[in-house]
Write a protein that holds these residues in place. Structure first.
Motif, PDB file in Angstrom:
ATOM      1  N   GLU A 150      -0.444  13.275  -5.568  1.00 34.72           N
ATOM      2  CA  GLU A 150       0.669  12.733  -6.335  1.00 34.72           C
ATOM      3  C   GLU A 150       0.968  11.290  -5.919  1.00 34.72           C
ATOM      4  O   GLU A 150       1.296  10.457  -6.761  1.00 34.72           O
ATOM      5  N   ALA A 151       0.838  10.976  -4.631  1.00 34.18           N
ATOM      6  CA  ALA A 151       1.053   9.602  -4.169  1.00 34.18           C
ATOM      7  C   ALA A 151       0.043   8.659  -4.824  1.00 34.18           C
ATOM      8  O   ALA A 151       0.407   7.568  -5.276  1.00 34.18           O
ATOM      9  N   LEU A 152      -1.221   9.077  -4.909  1.00 31.41           N
ATOM     10  CA  LEU A 152      -2.246   8.249  -5.560  1.00 31.41           C
ATOM     11  C   LEU A 152      -1.981   8.103  -7.063  1.00 31.41           C
ATOM     12  O   LEU A 152      -2.135   7.019  -7.619  1.00 31.41           O
ATOM     13  N   ARG A 153      -1.577   9.191  -7.706  1.00 32.50           N
ATOM     14  CA  ARG A 153      -1.269   9.122  -9.140  1.00 32.50           C
ATOM     15  C   ARG A 153      -0.115   8.151  -9.378  1.00 32.50           C
ATOM     16  O   ARG A 153      -0.180   7.281 -10.232  1.00 32.50           O
ATOM     17  N   LEU A 154       0.934   8.303  -8.591  1.00 36.89           N
ATOM     18  CA  LEU A 154       2.096   7.442  -8.737  1.00 36.89           C
ATOM     19  C   LEU A 154       1.751   5.997  -8.376  1.00 36.89           C
ATOM     20  O   LEU A 154       2.180   5.053  -9.041  1.00 36.89           O
ATOM     21  N   GLY A 155       0.959   5.814  -7.327  1.00 35.68           N
ATOM     22  CA  GLY A 155       0.520   4.466  -6.952  1.00 35.68           C
ATOM     23  C   GLY A 155      -0.231   3.785  -8.076  1.00 35.68           C
ATOM     24  O   GLY A 155      -0.032   2.592  -8.340  1.00 35.68           O
ATOM     25  N   THR A 186       0.835  -1.196   0.000  1.00 31.01           N
ATOM     26  CA  THR A 186       0.000   0.000   0.000  1.00 31.01           C
ATOM     27  C   THR A 186       0.870   1.247   0.000  1.00 31.01           C
ATOM     28  O   THR A 186       2.043   1.204   0.368  1.00 31.01           O
ATOM     29  N   LEU A 187       0.279   2.351  -0.402  1.00 33.21           N
ATOM     30  CA  LEU A 187       0.967   3.633  -0.319  1.00 33.21           C
ATOM     31  C   LEU A 187       1.223   3.945   1.149  1.00 33.21           C
ATOM     32  O   LEU A 187       0.450   3.555   2.022  1.00 33.21           O
ATOM     33  N   ALA A 188       2.320   4.647   1.411  1.00 32.85           N
ATOM     34  CA  ALA A 188       2.697   4.917   2.801  1.00 32.85           C
ATOM     35  C   ALA A 188       2.941   6.408   3.021  1.00 32.85           C
ATOM     36  O   ALA A 188       3.611   7.053   2.224  1.00 32.85           O
ATOM     37  N   ALA A 189       2.409   6.914   4.097  1.00 37.62           N
ATOM     38  CA  ALA A 189       2.646   8.279   4.576  1.00 37.62           C
ATOM     39  C   ALA A 189       2.312   9.361   3.559  1.00 37.62           C
ATOM     40  O   ALA A 189       2.806  10.475   3.670  1.00 37.62           O
ATOM     41  N   ASP A 190       1.492   9.042   2.579  1.00 37.53           N
ATOM     42  CA  ASP A 190       1.115  10.000   1.535  1.00 37.53           C
ATOM     43  C   ASP A 190       2.320  10.583   0.798  1.00 37.53           C
ATOM     44  O   ASP A 190       2.225  11.644   0.179  1.00 37.53           O
ATOM     45  N   GLU A 235      13.056  12.391   8.068  1.00 39.47           N
ATOM     46  CA  GLU A 235      12.764  13.719   8.600  1.00 39.47           C
ATOM     47  C   GLU A 235      12.012  14.579   7.594  1.00 39.47           C
ATOM     48  O   GLU A 235      11.299  15.498   7.961  1.00 39.47           O
ATOM     49  N   LYS A 236      12.205  14.287   6.326  1.00 34.92           N
ATOM     50  CA  LYS A 236      11.623  15.089   5.259  1.00 34.92           C
ATOM     51  C   LYS A 236      10.208  14.633   4.875  1.00 34.92           C
ATOM     52  O   LYS A 236       9.527  15.299   4.101  1.00 34.92           O
ATOM     53  N   ALA A 237       9.739  13.529   5.438  1.00 29.58           N
ATOM     54  CA  ALA A 237       8.437  12.972   5.064  1.00 29.58           C
ATOM     55  C   ALA A 237       7.310  14.002   5.067  1.00 29.58           C
ATOM     56  O   ALA A 237       6.541  14.066   4.104  1.00 29.58           O
ATOM     57  N   PRO A 238       7.174  14.833   6.116  1.00 31.14           N
ATOM     58  CA  PRO A 238       6.070  15.802   6.089  1.00 31.14           C
ATOM     59  C   PRO A 238       6.147  16.763   4.897  1.00 31.14           C
ATOM     60  O   PRO A 238       5.122  17.149   4.341  1.00 31.14           O
ATOM     61  N   GLU A 239       7.352  17.141   4.506  1.00 31.95           N
ATOM     62  CA  GLU A 239       7.509  18.047   3.360  1.00 31.95           C
ATOM     63  C   GLU A 239       7.229  17.340   2.037  1.00 31.95           C
ATOM     64  O   GLU A 239       6.794  17.974   1.077  1.00 31.95           O
ATOM     65  N   LEU A 240       7.511  16.047   1.980  1.00 29.04           N
ATOM     66  CA  LEU A 240       7.345  15.292   0.739  1.00 29.04           C
ATOM     67  C   LEU A 240       5.919  14.792   0.536  1.00 29.04           C
ATOM     68  O   LEU A 240       5.556  14.392  -0.562  1.00 29.04           O
ATOM     69  N   ALA A 241       5.111  14.787   1.595  1.00 35.51           N
ATOM     70  CA  ALA A 241       3.745  14.267   1.510  1.00 35.51           C
ATOM     71  C   ALA A 241       2.915  15.060   0.498  1.00 35.51           C
ATOM     72  O   ALA A 241       2.910  16.288   0.505  1.00 35.51           O
TER      73      ALA A 241
END
Length: 155
Positions: free
Chosen positions: A137-142, A41-45, A127-133
């Motif tokens: 785009e996560a759904l499109r890429l998924g 599944t997609l993770a952390a958006d 550490e960068k996860a919140p900025e990358l969320a």
């Protein structure tokens, strides 16, 4: 798509396992792969971040996998990481698994774009996860990763 809800398990304190809960309640659009043994599944958006979970509740680590689970994990991780790398244009795809807080066998694949600064590469990427969320785009890429995997299954 196999029904992975049949593998839910309660933790010793009577709480539902967090990973079982994620897998069971993840919207279908966030599932990039599923089989009788594994769900991804997609993770952390975060675009290109994928969580691979064992469908049955298993709190042991690699040593607790059945022979079939162990045999299929490597090829699945390779296929998912290649699809994520290609579709996300990632320079690197990290593999991470701790199993301390969430004691259910799972791994994360973290696509690392070339744009991530040197000081945040490696474990610093977390550490960068919140900025990358970016949920959209996560759904499109998924969706792209799911289609790539389906196409390779048809070969």
């Amino acid at each position: 798509m196999p029904d992975t809800r049949t593998h839910e398990a309660a933790q010793p304190q009577g709480r539902l396992c967090h990973v079982c809960d994620i897998r069971t309640n993840t919207p279908e659009e966030s599932v990039v792969f599923t089989s009788d043994l594994w769900t991804a599944t997609l993770a952390a958006d975060v675009p290109g971040w994928i969580m691979i979970t064992l469908n049955r509740h298993g709190s042991d680590w690699l040593w607790g996998l059945s022979p079939e689970e162990a045999l299929t994990l490597g090829p699945l991780m390779q296929r998912l990481s290649e699809a994520a790398r290609t579709e996300a244009g990632a320079e690197r795809v990290y593999l991470m698994g701790f199993g301390e807080k969430w004691q259910h066998f799972h791994f994360m694949l973290l696509s690392r774009p070339v744009t991530v600064p040197e000081d945040l590469r490696g474990p610093g990427l977390l550490e960068k996860a919140p900025e990358l969320a970016d949920r959209r785009e996560a759904l499109r890429l998924g969706s792209s990763i799911r289609k790539r995997l389906a196409a390779s299954d048809g070969q």
